[in-house]
Design an enzyme around this catalytic site. Structure first.
Site, PDB file in Angstrom:
ATOM      1  N   ASP A  26       0.970  -1.201  -0.004  1.00 56.03           N
ATOM      2  CA  ASP A  26       0.046  -0.038   0.107  1.00 56.03           C
ATOM      3  C   ASP A  26       0.935   1.292   0.045  1.00 56.03           C
ATOM      4  OD1 ASP A  26      -2.300   1.370  -0.011  1.00 56.03           O
ATOM      5  OD2 ASP A  26      -2.664   1.371   2.213  1.00 56.03           O
ATOM      6  N   ASN A  74     -10.871  -2.983  -5.277  1.00 61.49           N
ATOM      7  CA  ASN A  74     -10.034  -1.994  -5.858  1.00 61.49           C
ATOM      8  C   ASN A  74     -10.632  -1.407  -7.532  1.00 61.49           C
ATOM      9  OD1 ASN A  74      -7.023  -3.083  -4.602  1.00 61.49           O
ATOM     10  ND2 ASN A  74      -8.188  -1.035  -4.086  1.00 61.49           N
TER      11      ASN A  74
END
Ligand code: IPE
Ligand code: IPE
Ligand code: MG
Length: 249
Positions: A26, A74
């Protein structure tokens, strides 16, 4: 030891190397934003970090390295960003097909591949075919693509329920192993260490069942900046934990 800045990292005999490390990759978007670049540039940089850290893991004796590359959530990102991520999967899967045998790393893809473009599905098939031919001494690098912990558990429940309905399995025969074996990670041991860079302190739907007793390591470093030294620091921290699994030590 690398921790003290004296060059080479300690051999696995001198420090406790987790058998299975999982990473929530991330911070790519923030890394790009900080540099005034478009978000896909952050993903490209993050993919390079994946290559570096996967190679380092193999070098220091980590047998299983698993990364979260695209979550089931996502897809709600702008199409341009999703397309850039799909292009990176194409590039790295092609590279994996060409190099994994020589590198001694079996690349695996975990997740629901149904919505992926056909050419990527073919690449995944090609890569898993090669991974199947590698011997037991190969390390395993798993890419979680369109992966969601809840989605995975839901699919496992469906699969087990069908076996019960078809009379192949009695209710009383359902054990924790039955569930583990119905997950994408059936062939992997549970992660020992789960690392999340970027400063977020959450799992975001990653390896929910498998991480029941994992050690967690959170760091503010953004994934594209994450280096072998950062991995050493995480492993050092891991080595100081007392894993009791509910028992007494
Ligand atoms: C992680 O980086 C990569 C994916 C989720 C695909 P992000 O893109 O989430 O980066 P931030 O969190 O916006 O910085
Ligand atoms: C988790 O990161 C997914 C991946 C790293 C692939 P996100 O950036 O999607 O997570 P949230 O939205 O911050 O929880
Ligand atoms: Mg993020």
């Amino acid at each position: 030891m690398a921790l003290f800045g004296f060059g080479k990292p300690a051999a696995s005999a001198e420090r406790q190397i987790p058998q299975h490390i999982a990473v929530i990759m991330d911070g790519n978007g923030r890394w790009a934003k900080k540099r005034g670049l478009p978000r896909p540039a952050g993903h490209a940089a993050g993919a390079e970090t994946f290559r570096t850290i996967a190679t380092y893991c193999k070098e220091i004796g980590v047998r299983y390295f698993t990364v979260y590359a695209l979550s089931t959530e996502n897809w709600k990102r702008p199409q341009e960003e999703v397309d850039a991520l799909l292009d990176l999967f194409r590039k790295y899967l092609r590279e994996a097909a060409e190099t994994m045998a020589a590198r001694g790393v079996a690349v695996r893809v975990l997740g629901d591949l149904t919505p992926l473009p056909e050419d990527i599905k073919r690449l995944v098939q090609e890569v898993s075919g090669i991974a199947d031919t590698l011997g037991a001494e190969a390390a395993t690098a798993s890419l979680c693509i369109n992966y969601g912990g809840r989605d995975e558990i839901k699919n496992a429940v469906r699969c087990i329920a069908k076996r019960v309905k078809d009379g192949e399995l009695a209710l009383s025969e359902i054990t924790e192993d039955t569930v583990s074996s119905a997950l994408y990670t059936a062939h992997l041991p549970d992660p020992d260490l789960v690392i999340r860079p970027s400063g977020e302190i959450r799992l975001s739907n990653f390896l929910l069942w498998q991480s029941a007793y994992a050690e967690y390591y959170f760091t503010p470093v953004l994934w594209p900046d994450f280096s072998a030294k950062d991995l050493d620091a995480a492993i050092e921290d891991y080595g100081r934990r007392s894993r009791r699994f509910g028992g007494v030590k």
